[in-house]
Motif scaffolding. Structure first.
Motif, short mmCIF file in Angstrom:
data_model
loop_
_atom_site.label_atom_id
_atom_site.label_comp_id
_atom_site.label_asym_id
_atom_site.label_seq_id
_atom_site.Cartn_x
_atom_site.Cartn_y
_atom_site.Cartn_z
N ARG A 32 -34.34 11.59 17.89
CA ARG A 32 -34.72 10.61 18.78
C ARG A 32 -34.78 10.13 19.53
NH1 ARG A 32 -28.86 8.78 18.00
NH2 ARG A 32 -29.37 8.06 16.06
N VAL A 33 -34.57 11.37 20.69
CA VAL A 33 -35.12 11.33 21.69
C VAL A 33 -36.93 11.25 21.57
CG1 VAL A 33 -35.68 12.70 23.66
CG2 VAL A 33 -33.42 12.28 23.28
N GLN A 40 -38.94 10.62 19.12
CA GLN A 40 -39.25 9.51 18.77
C GLN A 40 -40.27 8.42 19.84
OE1 GLN A 40 -36.70 8.87 15.47
NE2 GLN A 40 -38.65 10.17 13.95
N GLY A 41 -38.56 8.65 20.59
CA GLY A 41 -38.56 8.16 22.17
C GLY A 41 -39.73 8.28 22.48
N ALA A 42 -39.89 9.15 22.38
CA ALA A 42 -41.49 9.95 23.44
C ALA A 42 -42.90 9.52 23.30
CB ALA A 42 -40.99 11.34 24.53
N ASP A 89 -29.74 13.30 17.65
CA ASP A 89 -29.98 12.97 18.72
C ASP A 89 -31.47 13.23 19.33
OD1 ASP A 89 -27.91 11.50 19.09
OD2 ASP A 89 -26.56 13.03 20.75
#
Length: 74
Positions: free
Chosen positions: A56-57, A59-61, A53
């Motif tokens: 993922r966070v 990479q999302g940023a 997680d």
């Protein structure tokens, strides 16, 4: 073992005659020069549950994530 992504550990011991273990052995450990190798083992060292997680966070940023451990150079 490293080729199988296992964490490699060496287990060894040092013999003491009965009653000769120094009382401060935890604060002042004996010299490791005379250790006797007992075994070399490989253990699975899985990712912590929160890593997926967190990556993922990140990479999302917009962060490019690179995990560099040096564990397996092959």
């Amino acid at each position: 073992m490293a080729n199988n992504a296992l964490r490699t550990l060496c287990l060894a011991h040092l013999d003491f005659a009965p009653g000769t273990l120094p009382s401060d052995w935890q604060d002042n450990p004996p010299d490791g020069a005379k250790l006797c190798l007992d075994c070399i083992v490989g253990i699975i060292d899985p990712l912590r549950p929160d890593v997926v997680d967190a990556v993922r966070v990140a990479q999302g940023a917009g962060v490019t994530v690179r995990m560099v451990t040096g564990d397996n150079l092959n």
